[in-house]
Write a protein that holds these residues in place. Sequence first.
Motif, PDB file in Angstrom:
ATOM      1  N   ALA A   1       0.874  -1.154   0.041  1.00 22.18           N
ATOM      2  CA  ALA A   1       0.049   0.079  -0.163  1.00 22.18           C
ATOM      3  C   ALA A   1       0.885   1.124   0.115  1.00 22.18           C
ATOM      4  O   ALA A   1       1.755   1.423   0.947  1.00 22.18           O
ATOM      5  CB  ALA A   1      -0.902  -0.061   1.019  1.00 22.18           C
ATOM      6  N   ILE A   2       0.887   1.887  -1.181  1.00 25.43           N
ATOM      7  CA  ILE A   2       1.864   3.089  -1.204  1.00 25.43           C
ATOM      8  C   ILE A   2       1.296   4.288  -0.469  1.00 25.43           C
ATOM      9  O   ILE A   2       0.072   4.544  -0.467  1.00 25.43           O
ATOM     10  CB  ILE A   2       1.750   3.597  -2.615  1.00 25.43           C
ATOM     11  N   TYR A   3       2.124   4.818   0.364  1.00 27.41           N
ATOM     12  CA  TYR A   3       1.751   6.184   1.190  1.00 27.41           C
ATOM     13  C   TYR A   3       2.183   7.396   0.649  1.00 27.41           C
ATOM     14  O   TYR A   3       1.346   8.401   0.374  1.00 27.41           O
ATOM     15  CB  TYR A   3       2.344   6.041   2.747  1.00 27.41           C
ATOM     16  N   SER A   4       3.250   7.453  -0.101  1.00 21.42           N
ATOM     17  CA  SER A   4       3.727   8.397  -0.578  1.00 21.42           C
ATOM     18  C   SER A   4       4.981   8.319  -1.786  1.00 21.42           C
ATOM     19  O   SER A   4       5.593   7.205  -1.274  1.00 21.42           O
ATOM     20  CB  SER A   4       4.438   9.766   0.390  1.00 21.42           C
ATOM     21  N   ALA A   5       5.312   8.942  -2.779  1.00 14.29           N
ATOM     22  CA  ALA A   5       6.243   8.939  -3.676  1.00 14.29           C
ATOM     23  C   ALA A   5       6.833  10.111  -4.179  1.00 14.29           C
ATOM     24  O   ALA A   5       5.887  11.032  -4.442  1.00 14.29           O
ATOM     25  CB  ALA A   5       5.810   7.879  -4.845  1.00 14.29           C
ATOM     26  N   VAL A   6       8.125  10.265  -4.020  1.00 13.78           N
ATOM     27  CA  VAL A   6       8.635  11.430  -4.528  1.00 13.78           C
ATOM     28  C   VAL A   6       9.718  11.173  -5.487  1.00 13.78           C
ATOM     29  O   VAL A   6      10.633  10.442  -5.362  1.00 13.78           O
ATOM     30  CB  VAL A   6       9.279  12.464  -3.321  1.00 13.78           C
ATOM     31  N   PHE A   7       9.631  11.792  -6.964  1.00 13.97           N
ATOM     32  CA  PHE A   7      10.737  11.724  -7.925  1.00 13.97           C
ATOM     33  C   PHE A   7      11.159  13.225  -8.225  1.00 13.97           C
ATOM     34  O   PHE A   7      10.476  13.995  -8.464  1.00 13.97           O
ATOM     35  CB  PHE A   7      10.254  11.135  -8.955  1.00 13.97           C
ATOM     36  N   GLY A   8      12.490  13.526  -8.052  1.00 14.01           N
ATOM     37  CA  GLY A   8      13.118  14.512  -8.187  1.00 14.01           C
ATOM     38  C   GLY A   8      14.235  14.650  -7.164  1.00 14.01           C
ATOM     39  O   GLY A   8      15.155  14.125  -7.147  1.00 14.01           O
ATOM     40  N   ARG A   9      14.293  16.154  -6.856  1.00 20.15           N
ATOM     41  CA  ARG A   9      15.496  16.430  -6.018  1.00 20.15           C
ATOM     42  C   ARG A   9      14.710  17.266  -4.740  1.00 20.15           C
ATOM     43  O   ARG A   9      14.323  18.360  -5.175  1.00 20.15           O
ATOM     44  CB  ARG A   9      16.389  17.483  -6.810  1.00 20.15           C
ATOM     45  N   THR A  10      15.097  16.882  -3.573  1.00 25.95           N
ATOM     46  CA  THR A  10      14.671  17.346  -2.495  1.00 25.95           C
ATOM     47  C   THR A  10      15.658  18.454  -1.989  1.00 25.95           C
ATOM     48  O   THR A  10      16.814  18.128  -2.026  1.00 25.95           O
ATOM     49  CB  THR A  10      14.130  16.530  -1.396  1.00 25.95           C
ATOM     50  N   GLN A  11      15.312  19.374  -1.026  1.00 32.30           N
ATOM     51  CA  GLN A  11      16.212  20.321  -0.361  1.00 32.30           C
ATOM     52  C   GLN A  11      17.135  19.649   0.381  1.00 32.30           C
ATOM     53  O   GLN A  11      18.215  20.056   0.343  1.00 32.30           O
ATOM     54  CB  GLN A  11      15.098  21.350   0.240  1.00 32.30           C
ATOM     55  N   GLY A  12      16.534  18.693   1.014  1.00 32.39           N
ATOM     56  CA  GLY A  12      17.733  18.077   2.180  1.00 32.39           C
ATOM     57  C   GLY A  12      18.875  16.929   1.244  1.00 32.39           C
ATOM     58  O   GLY A  12      19.556  16.502   1.822  1.00 32.39           O
ATOM     59  N   GLY A  13      18.244  16.849   0.265  1.00 35.64           N
ATOM     60  CA  GLY A  13      18.928  15.725  -0.491  1.00 35.64           C
ATOM     61  C   GLY A  13      18.798  14.151  -0.162  1.00 35.64           C
ATOM     62  O   GLY A  13      17.792  13.887   0.416  1.00 35.64           O
ATOM     63  N   SER A  14      19.428  13.251  -0.482  1.00 30.51           N
ATOM     64  CA  SER A  14      19.301  11.734  -0.036  1.00 30.51           C
ATOM     65  C   SER A  14      20.763  11.342   0.116  1.00 30.51           C
ATOM     66  O   SER A  14      21.678  11.526  -0.539  1.00 30.51           O
ATOM     67  CB  SER A  14      18.872  11.130  -1.281  1.00 30.51           C
ATOM     68  N   LEU A  15      20.830  10.590   1.278  1.00 29.44           N
ATOM     69  CA  LEU A  15      22.122  10.094   1.857  1.00 29.44           C
ATOM     70  C   LEU A  15      22.407   8.941   0.714  1.00 29.44           C
ATOM     71  O   LEU A  15      23.542   8.643   0.359  1.00 29.44           O
ATOM     72  CB  LEU A  15      21.747   9.565   3.148  1.00 29.44           C
ATOM     73  N   GLU A  16      21.408   7.966   0.286  1.00 32.23           N
ATOM     74  CA  GLU A  16      21.453   7.008  -0.629  1.00 32.23           C
ATOM     75  C   GLU A  16      22.264   7.286  -2.054  1.00 32.23           C
ATOM     76  O   GLU A  16      22.909   6.777  -2.705  1.00 32.23           O
ATOM     77  CB  GLU A  16      20.518   6.137  -0.944  1.00 32.23           C
ATOM     78  N   CYS A  17      21.475   8.731  -2.389  1.00 37.32           N
ATOM     79  CA  CYS A  17      22.235   9.084  -3.846  1.00 37.32           C
ATOM     80  C   CYS A  17      22.811  10.460  -3.630  1.00 37.32           C
ATOM     81  O   CYS A  17      22.125  11.685  -3.877  1.00 37.32           O
ATOM     82  CB  CYS A  17      20.876   9.205  -4.688  1.00 37.32           C
ATOM     83  N   PRO A  18      24.092  10.635  -3.122  1.00 40.66           N
ATOM     84  CA  PRO A  18      24.793  12.189  -2.877  1.00 40.66           C
ATOM     85  C   PRO A  18      24.885  12.431  -4.183  1.00 40.66           C
ATOM     86  O   PRO A  18      25.185  12.215  -5.309  1.00 40.66           O
ATOM     87  CB  PRO A  18      26.115  11.586  -2.526  1.00 40.66           C
ATOM     88  N   TYR A  19      24.430  13.980  -4.411  1.00 42.65           N
ATOM     89  CA  TYR A  19      24.554  14.827  -5.601  1.00 42.65           C
ATOM     90  C   TYR A  19      26.031  15.252  -5.803  1.00 42.65           C
ATOM     91  O   TYR A  19      26.628  15.530  -4.831  1.00 42.65           O
ATOM     92  CB  TYR A  19      23.826  16.116  -5.309  1.00 42.65           C
ATOM     93  N   GLN A  20      26.422  15.163  -7.132  1.00 43.17           N
ATOM     94  CA  GLN A  20      27.617  15.791  -7.401  1.00 43.17           C
ATOM     95  C   GLN A  20      27.680  17.299  -7.637  1.00 43.17           C
ATOM     96  O   GLN A  20      26.528  17.871  -8.217  1.00 43.17           O
ATOM     97  CB  GLN A  20      28.324  15.297  -8.735  1.00 43.17           C
ATOM     98  N   ASN A  21      28.603  17.802  -6.981  1.00 41.51           N
ATOM     99  CA  ASN A  21      28.472  19.340  -7.233  1.00 41.51           C
ATOM    100  C   ASN A  21      29.125  19.782  -8.190  1.00 41.51           C
ATOM    101  O   ASN A  21      30.362  20.017  -8.673  1.00 41.51           O
ATOM    102  CB  ASN A  21      29.403  20.160  -5.859  1.00 41.51           C
ATOM    103  N   LEU A  22      28.229  20.167  -9.224  1.00 45.02           N
ATOM    104  CA  LEU A  22      28.351  20.854 -10.550  1.00 45.02           C
ATOM    105  C   LEU A  22      28.407  22.437 -10.511  1.00 45.02           C
ATOM    106  O   LEU A  22      28.094  22.814 -11.598  1.00 45.02           O
ATOM    107  CB  LEU A  22      27.396  20.228 -11.640  1.00 45.02           C
ATOM    108  N   GLY A  23      28.343  22.950  -9.406  1.00 46.30           N
ATOM    109  CA  GLY A  23      28.022  24.403  -9.514  1.00 46.30           C
ATOM    110  C   GLY A  23      26.898  24.835  -9.389  1.00 46.30           C
ATOM    111  O   GLY A  23      26.654  26.109  -9.683  1.00 46.30           O
ATOM    112  N   MET A  24      25.671  23.973  -9.349  1.00 45.82           N
ATOM    113  CA  MET A  24      24.386  24.452  -9.590  1.00 45.82           C
ATOM    114  C   MET A  24      23.857  24.545  -8.211  1.00 45.82           C
ATOM    115  O   MET A  24      24.114  23.722  -7.294  1.00 45.82           O
ATOM    116  CB  MET A  24      23.395  23.198 -10.287  1.00 45.82           C
TER     117      MET A  24
END
Length: 297
Positions: free
Chosen positions: A140-163
């Motif tokens: 039973a799905i409660y919530s789903a988010v696809f994109g980029r959140t303000q806090g980021g994700s520990l599992e998917c660290p963002y590369q700093n591309l100057g953005m």
Amino acid sequence: FAGYISQVLKNYTDHACDGEYVSLRCPHRTTISIQSSFYGRIVPSHQLCPSRYPHSYATLIKEDVACSVGTSLQKMLDECQDRRSCQFLVNSRLFGTDPCPGTGKYLLVWYKCRPNEYKSKVACEDDKLRLSCKKSMVIAIYSAVFGRTQGGSLECPYQNLGMPMIECQSATALQLMTKRCHGKRSCSIYASTYEFGDPCYPGIQKHLNVIYTCENTPLLLPVDETEPPALSSSSSSSGMEPVGVGTEMALLSNILAAYAFITENPERAALYFVSGVCIGLVLTLLALVLRVSCRTD
């Protein structure tokens, strides 16, 4: 089960005028999760929460339709967050300083009902996300988010591309995940823009974050498409399936339905039980009276 899940997935909205009680309530095994809140006035009183003062007095006071309190969200979190239900009287003193004295205000609350036990899974962009539950339990799905959140994700660290760290989310992620996985024992989906579209600017790394729960109600669900097909009637008659399975499943289904009714309506169940006992005593008394009368005759 379908009714329970629809209540869990639903976004609730409630409101109350000054001097009224606001009451928030969630179904069994869920708690209140406040999404947003507003206290003040942004529409005229003839559209929402009319003034309680006489019309002649109200015309002397210019109504403020750009009035809001910044503490309403925090107050709602303090009063109702993570509770099964909450109720309180709405007035300006509850939220601190009155931003517009003489203007009647109202409270608007947006909230969801969060399951007490839930799981969270994250997949980085272009990775495969797989959800699964134990046997006899379904997703039973409660919530789903696809994109980029303000806090980021520990599992998917963002590369700093100057953005800059901006937030961008797909508006159809929850709908798609519900359609793909709701009511199944397992499902999988790629966290890609092909599935969800691209809610961000090109080059921004995204991830898929899904919160779900496993419900133990297999008898009331549609057939899982990932399961092997059921045996045909010819296979069943050959002794591969017990004869009493259908009867046992129907009995178990009735027991689950009765249990769900009792937990959701304890007062009504108690009333039915007491009424049944009273009717049984009356019938027993009548039978004894008839038996004594017949024996005397």
